[in-house]
Enzyme design. Structure first.
Site, PDB file in Angstrom:
ATOM      1  CG  HIS A 393      -2.247   0.666   0.962  1.00 59.17           C
ATOM      2  ND1 HIS A 393      -2.533   1.366  -0.192  1.00 59.17           N
ATOM      3  CD2 HIS A 393      -3.379   0.747   1.719  1.00 59.17           C
ATOM      4  CE1 HIS A 393      -3.750   1.851  -0.136  1.00 59.17           C
ATOM      5  NE2 HIS A 393      -4.291   1.489   1.009  1.00 59.17           N
ATOM      6  CG  ASP A 397      -2.626   5.206  -4.310  1.00 56.05           C
ATOM      7  OD1 ASP A 397      -2.002   5.078  -3.233  1.00 56.05           O
ATOM      8  OD2 ASP A 397      -2.449   6.153  -5.097  1.00 56.05           O
TER       9      ASP A 397
END
Length: 422
Positions: A393, A397
């Site tokens: 992450h 995204d």
């Protein structure tokens, strides 16, 4: 009389130390020249160390699980007429770490020059007495015996020079099963065993901790209709040429990945946390998370972007056999840019795969099941499969992860797109 010191050899370029995973001899055991005396592991590669002299073992450097530096004393052997001169033998040949879980397991074939007769199945009580000293067997055979609770000293050897083969252990297990004529009554069992993590199992544990501690995972699950893909796969398998392998789903997923990462280059990448640098790759080196008797390994299909469907299938099969037999090289077990994880028929509905550090994405295949799907007017049976994908992450995204997986879904649901170039 004299003592000969064996030192830890240089087992690979840039390797400064190795983990001791097995002693093949004990203090007091006789050894012969070129006889394997220990097995060490580095970077998921298991290496047997031979003795350059004959004699008797008088000292061992440590216990299984210890880490020894290159050129550190490994063992001392009492010999006749040899000065006490520490010598480091040449680096032995690397044997690899102990697949594609969707590929049927095969037992490695012995060379034709080593033709032998299969030993008859004997009751353990009728087996001949074991030869003196440590039984001769490859690390993969020792691991197979250990996992099945077999004492190799009780196994009749049929291999060259009295070496115990996997088939010998299998014959012993079959004989032991036949010899058990009655079940023991049910009873309370309070036994427990403390098992020290060594070798590949410890490396796996360390890598999982590293991935969990350094990578903030986000997992995205999508349902994929693979009815058309399965129909195409069945047709291609039925009409394939004699020299072409049988296709599983993985080669199609690999080719779909190649197309999808070309449109999402940040997915086919590695991230250096210390340097804060993302490296994107044009080459697509796909790791195939593979279960072996010793634990999980990730052999790598290199340059999937330049391979056809059948070429991908051939390479998966080759690497799977190498991983199972313990002959995969260090180069074949590293350098991946993205990983596929598959549990085949045991794939479950959903999984949360762990990213293979330092990569930034992993795609997991769940099992295919026939489900009723509403087509707008009625329910129809369709072959459905979930893709469970995890992403770093810090780099990917949620929107980009979803877009990438949706592209994979489109390619798999319309498999003709996989074969369209450009």
């Amino acid at each position: 009389m004299g003592e000969f010191t064996i030192k830890m050899p240089d087992v690979g370029e840039g390797v400064a130390e190795a983990e001791l995973v097995e002693w093949l001899v004990a203090v007091g055991d006789p050894v012969r020249e070129d006889m394997a005396v220990a097995a060490v592991m580095t970077d998921k590669a298991t290496v047997e160390i031979p003795s350059p002299v004959s004699g008797t073992v008088v000292w061992l450097a440590g216990e299984v699980g210890d880490t020894l530096s290159v050129k550190a004393p490994l063992m001392r052997i009492e010999t006749s007429g040899i000065d006490d001169t520490p010598v480091s033998p040449d680096a032995p040949q690397e044997k690899g770490a102990p697949v594609d879980s969707m590929t049927a397991a095969e037992t490695p074939k012995e060379p034709a020059a080593c033709a032998r007769l299969s030993p008859p199945a004997l009751s353990p009580a009728r087996l001949p007495p074991a030869a003196p000293g440590k039984p001769l067997a490859a690390p993969s055979v020792r691991l197979f015996a250990r996992n099945n609770g077999v004492d190799l000293r009780q196994v009749r050897a049929s291999g060259p020079a009295g070496r115990i083969l996997r088939e010998d252990v299998e014959h012993y297990l079959a004989a032991a099963t036949d010899a058990t004529s009655a079940r023991q009554p049910l009873a309370i069992n309070t036994a427990q065993e403390a098992v020290k993590l060594t070798g590949l199992r410890r490396r796996i544990a360390e890598k999982m901790v590293l991935a969990s501690a350094r990578i903030p995972h986000i997992t995205y699950v999508e349902e994929v209709d693979v009815t058309a893909l399965e129909d195409l796969r069945a047709t291609m398998n039925r009409d394939r040429k004699p020299d072409h392998p049988k296709l599983t789903l993985l080669p199609f997923l690999m080719r779909a990945l190649v197309k999808a990462v070309a449109e999402h280059p940040q997915i086919n990448a590695t991230f250096d946390t210390e340097a804060g640098r993302l490296t994107r790759f044009s080459a697509v080196h796909i790791g195939i998370a593979t279960q072996t008797p010793a634990g999980l390994t990730v052999p790598v299909v290199r340059h999937a972007e330049a391979r056809s469907i059948f070429d991908c299938a051939v390479e998966i099969s080759r690497l799977a056999e190498a991983a199972r037999s313990g002959t995969a090289t260090r180069d074949e077990l590293g350098g991946s840019t993205i990983t596929i994880s598959s549990l085949g028929g045991l794939g479950g509905i959903v999984s949360t795969p762990v990213i293979n550090h330092p990569e930034v994405a992993v795609v997991a295949v769940n099992k295919i099941a026939i489900r009723p799907i509403w087509d707008g007017t009625q329910f129809v049976p369709r072959k459905m499969m979930n893709l469970s994908s995890s992403f770093d992450h810090r780099i990917i995204d949620g929107w980009d992860a979803a877009t990438f997986v949706q592209r994979l879904r489109t390619l798999l649901e319309t498999p003709a797109l996989i074969f369209i170039e450009g």
